[in-house]
Write a protein that holds these residues in place. Sequence first.
Motif, PDB file in Angstrom:
ATOM      1  N   LEU A 194      18.446   0.539 -18.396  1.00 28.08           N
ATOM      2  CA  LEU A 194      18.209   1.931 -17.990  1.00 28.08           C
ATOM      3  C   LEU A 194      19.541   2.664 -17.904  1.00 28.08           C
ATOM      4  N   SER A 195      19.626   3.815 -18.510  1.00 27.19           N
ATOM      5  CA  SER A 195      20.782   4.684 -18.325  1.00 27.19           C
ATOM      6  C   SER A 195      20.293   5.990 -17.722  1.00 27.19           C
ATOM      7  N   SER A 196      21.090   6.550 -16.823  1.00 22.16           N
ATOM      8  CA  SER A 196      20.699   7.775 -16.143  1.00 22.16           C
ATOM      9  C   SER A 196      21.897   8.698 -16.052  1.00 22.16           C
TER      10      SER A 196
ATOM     11  N   VAL B 172      21.553  25.446 -12.580  1.00 17.59           N
ATOM     12  CA  VAL B 172      20.638  24.510 -13.239  1.00 17.59           C
ATOM     13  C   VAL B 172      21.057  23.100 -12.819  1.00 17.59           C
ATOM     14  N   VAL B 173      20.107  22.303 -12.382  1.00 16.34           N
ATOM     15  CA  VAL B 173      20.370  20.903 -12.073  1.00 16.34           C
ATOM     16  C   VAL B 173      19.361  20.067 -12.854  1.00 16.34           C
ATOM     17  N   ALA B 174      19.843  19.010 -13.502  1.00 17.61           N
ATOM     18  CA  ALA B 174      18.990  18.218 -14.397  1.00 17.61           C
ATOM     19  C   ALA B 174      19.290  16.736 -14.241  1.00 17.61           C
ATOM     20  N   SER B 175      18.272  15.929 -14.515  1.00 20.68           N
ATOM     21  CA  SER B 175      18.448  14.478 -14.567  1.00 20.68           C
ATOM     22  C   SER B 175      17.894  13.966 -15.879  1.00 20.68           C
ATOM     23  N   ALA B 176      18.489  12.902 -16.397  1.00 17.81           N
ATOM     24  CA  ALA B 176      18.026  12.259 -17.629  1.00 17.81           C
ATOM     25  C   ALA B 176      17.919  10.765 -17.396  1.00 17.81           C
ATOM     26  N   LEU B 177      16.837  10.179 -17.888  1.00 17.91           N
ATOM     27  CA  LEU B 177      16.626   8.738 -17.836  1.00 17.91           C
ATOM     28  C   LEU B 177      16.294   8.244 -19.234  1.00 17.91           C
ATOM     29  N   VAL B 178      16.889   7.136 -19.632  1.00 19.18           N
ATOM     30  CA  VAL B 178      16.538   6.469 -20.890  1.00 19.18           C
ATOM     31  C   VAL B 178      16.338   4.991 -20.588  1.00 19.18           C
TER      32      VAL B 178
END
Length: 427
Positions: free
Chosen positions: A80-82, A147-153
Amino acid sequence: MRSMHAAVRAANRLTARWASEARAGTVFSAAGVWPLLALLADGAAGAAREELEEALGLPAGQAGAAAREFLAMLSGIDGLSSALGLWTARFVELREEWAARLPVGAHGVLTGDAAADGRALDAWAAERTGGAIGRVRVEPVPDTSLVVASALVLGADWEVPFEGHVGSWLGRHDRAGLVREVPGLDGVAVARTGVGTVTRVVVRGVTGVDVHLLLGTERMGPGEVLGAGTGLLSGALDAVPGSRLPEGEAGPGLLVFKRRTHTPEPPSLSLFTVEFTLRAEHDLLASRGLFGLTTAARDTPGAAPFPGVSRTPLVLDRARQTMTATFGAEGFRAAAVATFAAVYRGRSPEEPPYETTRAMACFDRPFGFLTVHRGSGLVLAAGWVSDPTPFARDEGGRALSRSPGAAGPVPRSSRRGTGRPPRVRRG
């Protein structure tokens, strides 16, 4: 450690709340939204703070530290990368105690050029998800201030891969089927709920991330089946493991039987399922009560809800999540980007004149699954499969090798046979 367990329970609680509104053909990640809500709660006041506390399942006073610990935990999960990103207009001065909760290097600048800022956010999403998600779906407008954002892969390869075959779906043999046999019976379990029975099969990944496949009785809806899955994780529901199930139709889609063999063989579990790829867009403000965002929304009158974030009065204008997930012969792949955009409420002395424009752009489904980190029990993704991948053939009826999706594993098309699963009456 105790606080981390509390955060996992709280994030899974949000998964269960979100699952109660799930539709067919959807996929979502509460784990991608929860830390953003926690950061907002850390800087919120009044009714907005109380609503976010309810959605989070944690006191707002603990939310900022919990968000940072939660993000650190995600970065420690194999496969998992975040990432977390924050962008603010130049006139927005963040409060130091709030900004200190953010990861190092997460803060960027909004230029005020909506088109350029949109391209920059899209590029961030594409880079952080390896191209699986190329748009954040929250295009800035001229008065966007934060703007606040999160990403998960996520990538999880199976301990025991599947073989491909022509799969059955709703009585038709036209889907990309998957089949495998594993030793032992306790990979399957059956739980009884107040509205029906659910069969759960755990497909284990090599890095400690598993996918729980959940098949309910036919009258159960997506929210009820996924709710049973989260209930099993939390301990609110008990399940009977496969080794203790009676012979016969022991659960929905599950048959337990004796078989004669020529040599000694241990008990085993055969699983027939299907490949699937899901993609979904979620407007979180359309379910603002679920996420604790009623007071924080722009169209709710009142004082600015986030005085702990910045002296500039900010209100939420948009909140969305984009997600894709693929289940294939070799493993599971998923990517999610959640984004919250805020605009200023009222005029700030430092505002450039061109940012006074009040422009707003608003844009915007039969088994379930939970993707679970085995060590912590955290649900990383959840969804409902209603239209699995078709079985690809050429004009002569021969199987075709398919290219994988942006986030998906390569299917074992070349190994597909023409076998059929045993006939089991659907529960």
